[in-house]
Design a protein around this motif. Sequence first.
Motif, PDB file in Angstrom:
ATOM      1  N   LEU A  22       1.140  -0.921 -12.850  1.00 51.72           N
ATOM      2  CA  LEU A  22       1.438  -2.217 -12.241  1.00 51.72           C
ATOM      3  C   LEU A  22       0.876  -3.422 -12.987  1.00 51.72           C
ATOM      4  CD1 LEU A  22       0.869  -1.247  -8.514  1.00 51.72           C
ATOM      5  CD2 LEU A  22       3.036  -1.464  -9.733  1.00 51.72           C
ATOM      6  N   GLY A  23       0.134  -3.202 -14.063  1.00 50.76           N
ATOM      7  CA  GLY A  23      -0.498  -4.319 -14.768  1.00 50.76           C
ATOM      8  C   GLY A  23       0.494  -5.315 -15.338  1.00 50.76           C
ATOM      9  N   GLY A  24       1.529  -4.835 -16.006  1.00 52.64           N
ATOM     10  CA  GLY A  24       2.515  -5.728 -16.609  1.00 52.64           C
ATOM     11  C   GLY A  24       3.247  -6.555 -15.570  1.00 52.64           C
ATOM     12  N   VAL A  25       3.582  -5.941 -14.442  1.00 46.98           N
ATOM     13  CA  VAL A  25       4.277  -6.660 -13.371  1.00 46.98           C
ATOM     14  C   VAL A  25       3.371  -7.730 -12.773  1.00 46.98           C
ATOM     15  CG1 VAL A  25       5.390  -6.394 -11.120  1.00 46.98           C
ATOM     16  CG2 VAL A  25       5.762  -4.685 -12.903  1.00 46.98           C
ATOM     17  N   ALA A  26       2.096  -7.423 -12.622  1.00 49.75           N
ATOM     18  CA  ALA A  26       1.150  -8.419 -12.109  1.00 49.75           C
ATOM     19  C   ALA A  26       1.024  -9.598 -13.072  1.00 49.75           C
ATOM     20  CB  ALA A  26      -0.219  -7.773 -11.879  1.00 49.75           C
ATOM     21  N   PHE A  27       0.974  -9.322 -14.373  1.00 44.58           N
ATOM     22  CA  PHE A  27       0.888 -10.408 -15.345  1.00 44.58           C
ATOM     23  C   PHE A  27       2.197 -11.192 -15.433  1.00 44.58           C
ATOM     24  CE2 PHE A  27      -2.777  -7.986 -16.971  1.00 44.58           C
ATOM     25  CZ  PHE A  27      -3.708  -9.013 -16.950  1.00 44.58           C
ATOM     26  N   TRP A  28       3.324 -10.542 -15.226  1.00 41.53           N
ATOM     27  CA  TRP A  28       4.605 -11.235 -15.195  1.00 41.53           C
ATOM     28  C   TRP A  28       4.640 -12.197 -14.002  1.00 41.53           C
ATOM     29  CZ3 TRP A  28       9.669  -8.540 -13.366  1.00 41.53           C
ATOM     30  CH2 TRP A  28      10.729  -9.416 -13.447  1.00 41.53           C
ATOM     31  N   THR A  29       4.150 -11.749 -12.843  1.00 43.25           N
ATOM     32  CA  THR A  29       4.069 -12.607 -11.666  1.00 43.25           C
ATOM     33  C   THR A  29       3.157 -13.793 -11.926  1.00 43.25           C
ATOM     34  OG1 THR A  29       4.430 -10.678 -10.273  1.00 43.25           O
ATOM     35  CG2 THR A  29       3.519 -12.631  -9.215  1.00 43.25           C
ATOM     36  N   LEU A  30       2.014 -13.531 -12.540  1.00 40.95           N
ATOM     37  CA  LEU A  30       1.085 -14.610 -12.889  1.00 40.95           C
ATOM     38  C   LEU A  30       1.753 -15.628 -13.814  1.00 40.95           C
ATOM     39  CD1 LEU A  30      -1.937 -15.584 -12.798  1.00 40.95           C
ATOM     40  CD2 LEU A  30      -2.195 -14.346 -14.951  1.00 40.95           C
ATOM     41  N   HIS A  31       2.472 -15.133 -14.808  1.00 45.16           N
ATOM     42  CA  HIS A  31       3.176 -16.016 -15.732  1.00 45.16           C
ATOM     43  C   HIS A  31       4.202 -16.868 -14.992  1.00 45.16           C
ATOM     44  CE1 HIS A  31       6.060 -17.401 -18.694  1.00 45.16           C
ATOM     45  NE2 HIS A  31       6.981 -16.662 -18.089  1.00 45.16           N
ATOM     46  N   ALA A  32       4.997 -16.244 -14.147  1.00 46.89           N
ATOM     47  CA  ALA A  32       6.049 -16.973 -13.439  1.00 46.89           C
ATOM     48  C   ALA A  32       5.462 -18.052 -12.544  1.00 46.89           C
ATOM     49  CB  ALA A  32       6.903 -16.005 -12.621  1.00 46.89           C
ATOM     50  N   LEU A  33       4.379 -17.737 -11.865  1.00 48.67           N
ATOM     51  CA  LEU A  33       3.769 -18.717 -10.969  1.00 48.67           C
ATOM     52  C   LEU A  33       3.078 -19.843 -11.724  1.00 48.67           C
ATOM     53  CD1 LEU A  33       2.291 -16.371  -8.231  1.00 48.67           C
ATOM     54  CD2 LEU A  33       4.302 -17.827  -8.062  1.00 48.67           C
ATOM     55  N   VAL A  34       2.334 -19.505 -12.758  1.00 48.11           N
ATOM     56  CA  VAL A  34       1.523 -20.510 -13.447  1.00 48.11           C
ATOM     57  C   VAL A  34       2.355 -21.372 -14.388  1.00 48.11           C
ATOM     58  CG1 VAL A  34      -0.383 -20.841 -15.065  1.00 48.11           C
ATOM     59  CG2 VAL A  34      -0.607 -19.211 -13.210  1.00 48.11           C
ATOM     60  N   ALA A  35       3.178 -20.765 -15.241  1.00 49.44           N
ATOM     61  CA  ALA A  35       3.916 -21.534 -16.249  1.00 49.44           C
ATOM     62  C   ALA A  35       4.848 -22.553 -15.606  1.00 49.44           C
ATOM     63  CB  ALA A  35       4.703 -20.593 -17.166  1.00 49.44           C
ATOM     64  N   TRP A  36       5.623 -22.112 -14.635  1.00 45.73           N
ATOM     65  CA  TRP A  36       6.565 -23.044 -14.021  1.00 45.73           C
ATOM     66  C   TRP A  36       5.863 -24.013 -13.083  1.00 45.73           C
ATOM     67  CZ3 TRP A  36      10.791 -23.584 -16.517  1.00 45.73           C
ATOM     68  CH2 TRP A  36      11.304 -22.518 -17.240  1.00 45.73           C
ATOM     69  N   ALA A  37       4.812 -23.583 -12.409  1.00 42.02           N
ATOM     70  CA  ALA A  37       4.081 -24.490 -11.517  1.00 42.02           C
ATOM     71  C   ALA A  37       3.396 -25.594 -12.306  1.00 42.02           C
ATOM     72  CB  ALA A  37       3.071 -23.716 -10.686  1.00 42.02           C
TER      73      ALA A  37
END
Length: 132
Positions: A22-37
């Motif tokens: 699940l590590g990659g999916v968690a980092f993908w979620t982090l990226h989606a939330l942080v980069a666009w926010a």
Amino acid sequence: MTERLPPRTALVGGLLLWFAVLGGVAFWTLHALVAWAVDELTCAAGHDNLAGFPLSGAIALAVLVPAAGAVAALAVSVLAWRRTRSDLPEGGHRSVGRAHMLAFVGLWLNMLALAMIALGGVAALVLPPCQR
């Protein structure tokens, strides 16, 4: 009497295996939330920088840090897959087969997450920030 796991397979247990899956999916979620926010909130405030740091640099950081985490999760899943593959018994321990399958799923999930982080990063960095 319970069988003992092979020593190489025993190293691949617990939290490390979950990070591999699940590590990659968690980092993908982090990226989606942080980069666009960061992009949206900074532009909504009428700024083109974030605390004196250029917005494109902040977005690049929000892409590179999660990408590095996804690469780490991919490396752990490859290591777990290789270690459990070499210890797969013919009719033995079910938990080794289960760990091998989870490592294989993690391998593909992490590659997908890394691709999505890269594509999201390209979109965030190519499209001009604060476009009105």
